[in-house]
Design a protein around this motif. Structure first.
Motif, PDB file in Angstrom:
ATOM      1  N   ILE A  72      10.249  13.053 115.673  1.00  0.00           N
ATOM      2  CA  ILE A  72       9.117  12.480 114.945  1.00  0.00           C
ATOM      3  C   ILE A  72       7.839  12.606 115.771  1.00  0.00           C
ATOM      4  O   ILE A  72       6.782  12.995 115.272  1.00  0.00           O
ATOM      5  N   GLU A  73       7.969  12.300 117.045  1.00  0.00           N
ATOM      6  CA  GLU A  73       6.795  12.371 117.913  1.00  0.00           C
ATOM      7  C   GLU A  73       6.203  13.778 117.951  1.00  0.00           C
ATOM      8  O   GLU A  73       4.991  13.969 117.945  1.00  0.00           O
ATOM      9  N   GLN A  74       7.111  14.757 117.956  1.00  0.00           N
ATOM     10  CA  GLN A  74       6.645  16.151 118.034  1.00  0.00           C
ATOM     11  C   GLN A  74       6.080  16.664 116.715  1.00  0.00           C
ATOM     12  O   GLN A  74       5.459  17.704 116.666  1.00  0.00           O
ATOM     13  N   ASN A  75       6.385  15.955 115.650  1.00  0.00           N
ATOM     14  CA  ASN A  75       5.956  16.449 114.330  1.00  0.00           C
ATOM     15  C   ASN A  75       5.252  15.365 113.529  1.00  0.00           C
ATOM     16  O   ASN A  75       5.611  15.086 112.399  1.00  0.00           O
ATOM     17  N   LYS A  76       4.265  14.763 114.161  1.00  0.00           N
ATOM     18  CA  LYS A  76       3.581  13.660 113.493  1.00  0.00           C
ATOM     19  C   LYS A  76       2.743  14.136 112.314  1.00  0.00           C
ATOM     20  O   LYS A  76       2.146  15.207 112.361  1.00  0.00           O
ATOM     21  N   ILE A  84       8.282  20.585 107.155  1.00  0.00           N
ATOM     22  CA  ILE A  84       7.553  20.111 108.326  1.00  0.00           C
ATOM     23  C   ILE A  84       7.002  21.279 109.138  1.00  0.00           C
ATOM     24  O   ILE A  84       5.864  21.267 109.610  1.00  0.00           O
ATOM     25  N   TYR A  85       7.808  22.342 109.259  1.00  0.00           N
ATOM     26  CA  TYR A  85       7.342  23.531 109.977  1.00  0.00           C
ATOM     27  C   TYR A  85       6.479  24.402 109.075  1.00  0.00           C
ATOM     28  O   TYR A  85       5.830  25.324 109.528  1.00  0.00           O
ATOM     29  N   GLY A  86       6.504  24.126 107.783  1.00  0.00           N
ATOM     30  CA  GLY A  86       5.759  24.951 106.841  1.00  0.00           C
ATOM     31  C   GLY A  86       4.483  24.274 106.378  1.00  0.00           C
ATOM     32  O   GLY A  86       3.741  23.724 107.194  1.00  0.00           O
ATOM     33  N   ASN A  87       4.290  24.220 105.069  1.00  0.00           N
ATOM     34  CA  ASN A  87       2.972  23.789 104.596  1.00  0.00           C
ATOM     35  C   ASN A  87       2.981  22.454 103.839  1.00  0.00           C
ATOM     36  O   ASN A  87       2.093  22.159 103.078  1.00  0.00           O
ATOM     37  N   ASP A  88       4.068  21.653 104.012  1.00  0.00           N
ATOM     38  CA  ASP A  88       4.057  20.349 103.361  1.00  0.00           C
ATOM     39  C   ASP A  88       4.323  19.259 104.399  1.00  0.00           C
ATOM     40  O   ASP A  88       5.046  18.300 104.168  1.00  0.00           O
ATOM     41  N   ALA A  97       3.478  15.109 103.898  1.00  0.00           N
ATOM     42  CA  ALA A  97       4.350  14.363 102.988  1.00  0.00           C
ATOM     43  C   ALA A  97       5.720  14.160 103.623  1.00  0.00           C
ATOM     44  O   ALA A  97       6.257  13.050 103.637  1.00  0.00           O
ATOM     45  N   ALA A  98       6.279  15.229 104.149  1.00  0.00           N
ATOM     46  CA  ALA A  98       7.616  15.139 104.731  1.00  0.00           C
ATOM     47  C   ALA A  98       7.623  14.237 105.952  1.00  0.00           C
ATOM     48  O   ALA A  98       8.455  13.330 106.081  1.00  0.00           O
ATOM     49  N   ALA A  99       6.672  14.471 106.867  1.00  0.00           N
ATOM     50  CA  ALA A  99       6.675  13.722 108.120  1.00  0.00           C
ATOM     51  C   ALA A  99       6.417  12.240 107.888  1.00  0.00           C
ATOM     52  O   ALA A  99       6.994  11.385 108.573  1.00  0.00           O
ATOM     53  N   SER A 100       5.567  11.909 106.910  1.00  0.00           N
ATOM     54  CA  SER A 100       5.337  10.476 106.723  1.00  0.00           C
ATOM     55  C   SER A 100       6.531   9.806 106.044  1.00  0.00           C
ATOM     56  O   SER A 100       6.796   8.626 106.272  1.00  0.00           O
ATOM     57  N   THR A 101       7.264  10.552 105.237  1.00  0.00           N
ATOM     58  CA  THR A 101       8.480   9.978 104.671  1.00  0.00           C
ATOM     59  C   THR A 101       9.505   9.742 105.781  1.00  0.00           C
ATOM     60  O   THR A 101      10.133   8.683 105.867  1.00  0.00           O
ATOM     61  N   VAL A 102       9.670  10.733 106.644  1.00  0.00           N
ATOM     62  CA  VAL A 102      10.593  10.594 107.769  1.00  0.00           C
ATOM     63  C   VAL A 102      10.235   9.356 108.575  1.00  0.00           C
ATOM     64  O   VAL A 102      11.089   8.524 108.890  1.00  0.00           O
ATOM     65  N   MET A 103       8.985   9.225 108.855  1.00  0.00           N
ATOM     66  CA  MET A 103       8.540   8.124 109.697  1.00  0.00           C
ATOM     67  C   MET A 103       8.756   6.768 109.018  1.00  0.00           C
ATOM     68  O   MET A 103       9.204   5.808 109.640  1.00  0.00           O
ATOM     69  N   ASP A 145      12.216  21.303  91.081  1.00  0.00           N
ATOM     70  CA  ASP A 145      11.703  21.613  92.422  1.00  0.00           C
ATOM     71  C   ASP A 145      12.765  21.460  93.508  1.00  0.00           C
ATOM     72  O   ASP A 145      12.532  21.795  94.663  1.00  0.00           O
ATOM     73  N   GLY A 146      13.945  20.961  93.151  1.00  0.00           N
ATOM     74  CA  GLY A 146      15.031  20.885  94.119  1.00  0.00           C
ATOM     75  C   GLY A 146      15.456  22.264  94.608  1.00  0.00           C
ATOM     76  O   GLY A 146      16.000  22.414  95.700  1.00  0.00           O
ATOM     77  N   GLU A 147      15.164  23.268  93.823  1.00  0.00           N
ATOM     78  CA  GLU A 147      15.547  24.626  94.213  1.00  0.00           C
ATOM     79  C   GLU A 147      14.829  25.068  95.480  1.00  0.00           C
ATOM     80  O   GLU A 147      15.400  25.754  96.323  1.00  0.00           O
ATOM     81  N   ASP A 148      13.592  24.667  95.613  1.00  0.00           N
ATOM     82  CA  ASP A 148      12.836  25.017  96.822  1.00  0.00           C
ATOM     83  C   ASP A 148      13.481  24.417  98.055  1.00  0.00           C
ATOM     84  O   ASP A 148      13.523  25.023  99.123  1.00  0.00           O
ATOM     85  N   ASP A 149      13.970  23.168  97.880  1.00  0.00           N
ATOM     86  CA  ASP A 149      14.577  22.488  99.029  1.00  0.00           C
ATOM     87  C   ASP A 149      15.876  23.179  99.460  1.00  0.00           C
ATOM     88  O   ASP A 149      16.164  23.267 100.643  1.00  0.00           O
ATOM     89  N   ILE A 150      16.637  23.656  98.480  1.00  0.00           N
ATOM     90  CA  ILE A 150      17.857  24.393  98.830  1.00  0.00           C
ATOM     91  C   ILE A 150      17.484  25.681  99.562  1.00  0.00           C
ATOM     92  O   ILE A 150      18.056  26.008 100.604  1.00  0.00           O
ATOM     93  N   LYS A 151      16.531  26.352  99.023  1.00  0.00           N
ATOM     94  CA  LYS A 151      16.077  27.601  99.660  1.00  0.00           C
ATOM     95  C   LYS A 151      15.633  27.364 101.096  1.00  0.00           C
ATOM     96  O   LYS A 151      16.047  28.062 102.024  1.00  0.00           O
ATOM     97  N   GLY A 152      14.817  26.352 101.237  1.00  0.00           N
ATOM     98  CA  GLY A 152      14.248  26.069 102.558  1.00  0.00           C
ATOM     99  C   GLY A 152      15.296  25.630 103.555  1.00  0.00           C
ATOM    100  O   GLY A 152      15.303  26.076 104.706  1.00  0.00           O
ATOM    101  N   ALA A 153      16.186  24.771 103.108  1.00  0.00           N
ATOM    102  CA  ALA A 153      17.154  24.196 104.038  1.00  0.00           C
ATOM    103  C   ALA A 153      18.187  25.222 104.475  1.00  0.00           C
ATOM    104  O   ALA A 153      18.673  25.180 105.600  1.00  0.00           O
TER     105      ALA A 153
END
Length: 785
Positions: free
Chosen positions: A581-585, A646-650, A653-659, A751-759
């Motif tokens: 989390i610290e590395q990807n704030k 997180i490594y891409g372009n969203d 949203a992702a990092a604040s949910t994680v946090m 949009d779940g398809e993007d998450d499968i692709k990405g993961a």
RNA sequence: GGAGGCAUAGUCUAAUGGUAGGACGACACCCUUACACGGUGUAGGUCUGGGUUCGAUUCCCUGUGCCUCCACCA
């Protein structure tokens, strides 16, 4: 943040931080509702072992939870240092006896030893993270406690609840003191069952031939055809020659020995019953120190006398048979000495007439687990003696009593002058009965339970009657182990009810025992004691507490090194998630509309609800389990699924949910793992959240806005498909991040398809029938490498 | 003798009237930019005997074993 969680360093510095900030400090002026805990004051009798850590941790989970729920938590610590166990420890350490030293000197030695051990206990409990407020520390020998204990005695006296009576008393000949029923335990001992001829037809078998001089009657069972003809006969006791009568009583077991029993004053409880029932004479043959009083024995001890008696009887031809047996005998639980019954003046608290009201009080108490209530009731139903509260010892709280030298009338101390020591202080008034000014002090001390049964009132600074700190008393919670329900819990109900007409607490939290790795109780004599310091050194406090949180309340738990290891790994994992989390704030926080974010939020909200409900029922183990499970699910699945964003372009949203979700997890785990959660909170959250410590932060709320059935169902499908793809890759010995050209799914997943692709590093997803079924979702997939 | 609790893979445990979950250990694969103190996967289990039930690991009874408390202990 460091690469590794250095628990030793962190534990040290956080303990100091908590102390400085008074994070666990109780503020009597606080407007918050008070949650008060009647912590068990450990006996100072040696070292702390892992079993203590086990039960104290369990109470601490609750204390920390309540604190985060916004209660003003009154969590004191006490030391029970006034009892016989402490005395024995001091005698051992100083290689002396209380008798040899004399009271004053001995007390000084006890105090010195107590200080040392207090420091040790405090260090141990402190390092385990027990969140007590040390400024509320009390001891059962302090002046304040002495005042309260003596006041209790005087108040009970005024109520007519205490009386003094010369009665057969359970006696330890080694310590030279009266004991209560509670201080006995069983021991298997070898003994000789000797058959002795009194006359041609009266033959008795006994294990106590040395008590022949104390023989006052002989009994047979009235229905015993073989022996009932003897009833009414008079026989002479061998060697000692006193004449005794044969009587009939149903308590005799005709099948045991010869069916003929001698009654001595006193060999056992039945002897006492006979003595009372038939008005038998009293022949006292054993001294307070366990020496034989009859000239015949020349002052030797009981065991030697037994040996001598057997030999003498043999050579005089009285012995018909001799059998080696092993039988259970009652011994003093502290020193293992076989107990005797002596007739002594003792103070008693009369409570046999209160059985019903005490049972009723027990039913008002909320027991956790509930079946523990049965033990309390059974104990009360089985009570046969009033509570003997005097002890012939040196170190303890004195009775605030003198006796008139002339007429023997007790003179009670003036309540305003408490505490008093009658050995030093003067009564200050003349005998109410005869007006004499001469007095003798009571030299006995109060039974330690007579004092420790007042802990709720000690904590509430009781001044008699209804004068105590309201809000503290009645207390919210009594945590303790199950083995002392019949001692500490019971006596506390008795005393507090008598003084305040109230139940001393709302809830009782009954913990089990920490056992060794083979499930055996830990005893010094067995050499199976596990020292907390060894475990703390190896794995740290959070890991040790993890072990204590595993077993359900009331269950005994065997100590397993691997369970602590699991806790250690857990802590390590938490640390690494924090580093991620610290590395990807996130640059800024925002509510995400991504399916997987809504999915994990919805699950987190459910988790919070479940944990809260469990904690409210004192089911800390259930709360911990759900939180643990969720944490691993969160790290191994959700976190992997969102990395591509997180490594891409969203990222935001992702990092604040994680946090956000991780903060909930940390808070849910904070009562169990106070160090790692605090450290992470300080590193990542404190600035934003504002609370100085996670342990003073607000317990998470199950946010209704996160309930999202649709996202949850969709997310579950995504998760199912990813699991299937993971397995597929595994079967082909491929790395989990290896590339897949195309995935065919039988159902559209928005949009779940993007998450499968990405993961799963998939280049293309298309809709169509596949040959691999996905669990029970009804979906099938096809994969092209 | 009485009371209470517990019995689940090699070990420690969770849940459940219908497919028994996890941890440690074992085995296989993967060194994927938080973590190899890691990840993914595989094998392996409801103490005996009865009863209730369509169905019992779960409820009832019995036995056995372990733990705790109490009583007895001539």
């Amino acid at each position: 943040m460091d690469e590794r969680f250095n628990f030793k360093e962190v534990e040290q510095s956080l303990a100091e931080f908590w102390e400085e900030e008074r994070v666990y400090g109780f503020d009597p002026k606080s407007k918050k509702e008070v949650f008060s805990i009647d912590t068990p004051p450990p006996t100072i009798s040696g070292s702390v072992h892992i079993g203590h850590v086990f039960s104290y941790s369990q109470a601490d989970f609750i204390a920390r939870y309540k604190r985060m729920r916004g209660f003003s938590v009154f969590y004191p610590f006490g030391f029970d240092n006034n009892g016989l166990p402490t005395e024995l420890l001091v005698e051992k350490l100083n290689k002396t006896t209380a008798e040899r030293e004399g009271r004053e000197k001995f007390i000084a030695k006890v105090e010195a030893v107590t200080k040392e051990y207090e420091a040790l206990y405090r260090r141990t409990f402190g390092s385990v993270g027990i969140s007590v407020d040390w400024t509320l520390l009390y001891t059962t020998i302090s002046k304040d406690t002495q005042r309260i204990s003596q006041l209790s005695f005087l108040e009970l006296n005024r109520m007519g609840r205490v009386y003094r009576k010369e009665t057969p008393t359970i006696w330890c000949p080694k310590e030279g003191t009266a004991l209560s029923q509670m201080e006995l335990k069983d021991k298997m001992l070898k003994s000789k069952f000797v058959t002795i001829r009194f006359s041609d037809d009266v033959v008795i078998a006994t294990t106590r031939p040395e008590l022949l001089p104390a023989c006052v009657a002989i009994f047979v069972n009235p229905d015993d055809k073989k022996n009932s003809t003897l009833v009414g006969k008079k026989v002479k006791v061998p060697i000692f020659g006193q004449e005794v009568k044969v009587m009939a009583d149903a308590r005799v077991d005709p099948t045991k020995g010869t069916g003929v029993v001698m009654c001595c004053t006193f060999g056992d409880l039945t002897d006492i019953e006979w003595y009372k029932a038939y008005g038998l004479p009293l022949r006292i043959e054993i001294s307070e120190k366990g020496k034989m009083l009859n000239k015949y024995f020349g002052g030797i001890g009981i065991k030697d006398a037994r040996q001598k008696m057997i030999e003498d009887l043999k050579s005089a031809g009285y012995v018909l048979a001799e059998k080696e047996i092993e039988h259970n005998v009652n011994v003093h639980e502290r020193c293992g000495t076989e107990i005797e019954f002596l007739v002594k003046m003792q103070w008693y608290v009369r409570y046999l007439d209160m059985k019903e009201v005490l049972i009723e009080q027990g039913r008002k108490l909320r027991w956790h687990p509930d079946f523990m209530a049965v033990r309390y009731e059974n104990w009360i139903k089985g009570l046969q003696w009033d509570w003997s509260i005097s002890r012939q010892r040196y170190y303890g709280i004195p009775f605030p009593v003198w006796y008139c030298k002339k007429c023997g009338e007790p003179i009670m101390a003036d309540e305003k002058r408490l505490p008093v020591n009658p050995l030093v202080d003067k009564p200050g008034s003349k005998c109410a009965k005869c007006g004499s000014l001469d007095y003798v002090p009571e030299t006995d001390i109060l039974d330690t339970w007579a004092t420790s049964s007042l802990t709720p009132l000690i904590n509430a600074k009781w001044k008699g009657g209804d004068d105590y700190m309201h809000g503290i008393y009645p207390m919210s919670l009594r945590p303790q182990a199950h083995d002392i329900i019949s001692f500490w819990l019971f006596t506390t109900v008795v005393k507090c009810y008598l003084h305040t007409k109230k139940l001393p607490w709302k809830d009782a939290l009954i913990s089990g025992h920490g056992l060794d790795s083979h499930g055996k109780p830990m005893h010094k004599s067995e050499g199976n004691i596990i020292e907390p310091s060894v475990v703390l050194e190896k794995y740290g406090a959070d890991a040790l507490r993890h072990w204590a949180s595993l077993s359900r309340l009331g269950d005994d738990a065997s100590f397993q090194d691997k369970d602590v290891l699991t806790g250690f790994k857990f802590v390590n994992k938490m640390w690494n998630v924090a580093r991620f989390i610290e590395q990807n704030k996130a640059a800024g926080s925002r509510e995400s509309r991504n399916v997987m974010d809504r999915w994990i939020r919805a699950k987190a909200a459910k988790l919070v609800k479940a944990c809260t409900e469990r904690f409210d029922e004192y089911d800390y183990a259930g709360a911990k389990r759900s939180a643990d499970e969720f944490f691993w699910f969160f790290s191994n699945n959700y976190l992997e699924f969102v990395k591509y964003r997180i490594y891409g372009n969203d990222k935001d949203a992702a990092a604040s949910t994680v946090m956000g979700v991780y903060l909930d997890i940390l808070k849910l785990l904070a009562p169990f793992m106070p160090y790692i959660t605090e450290k992470i909170y300080q590193e990542l959250y404190r600035k934003k959240e504002g609370s100085i410590s996670i342990h003073l932060s607000e317990w998470p709320k199950a946010d209704a806005k996160h309930a999202d059935g649709k996202a949850e169902a969709l997310g579950d499908k995504v998760y199912g498909i990813i699991s299937q793809v993971r397995q597929w890759k595994h079967e082909r010995k491929a790395a989990l991040n290896s590339e897949i050209k195309e995935l065919v799914i039988s159902e559209k997943l928005e949009d779940g398809e993007d998450d499968i692709k990405g993961a799963m590093n998939i280049k293309k997803i298309s809709i169509g029938k596949g040959e691999i079924p996905v669990g029970d979702t009804g979906i099938s997939i096809g994969i092209q490498a």
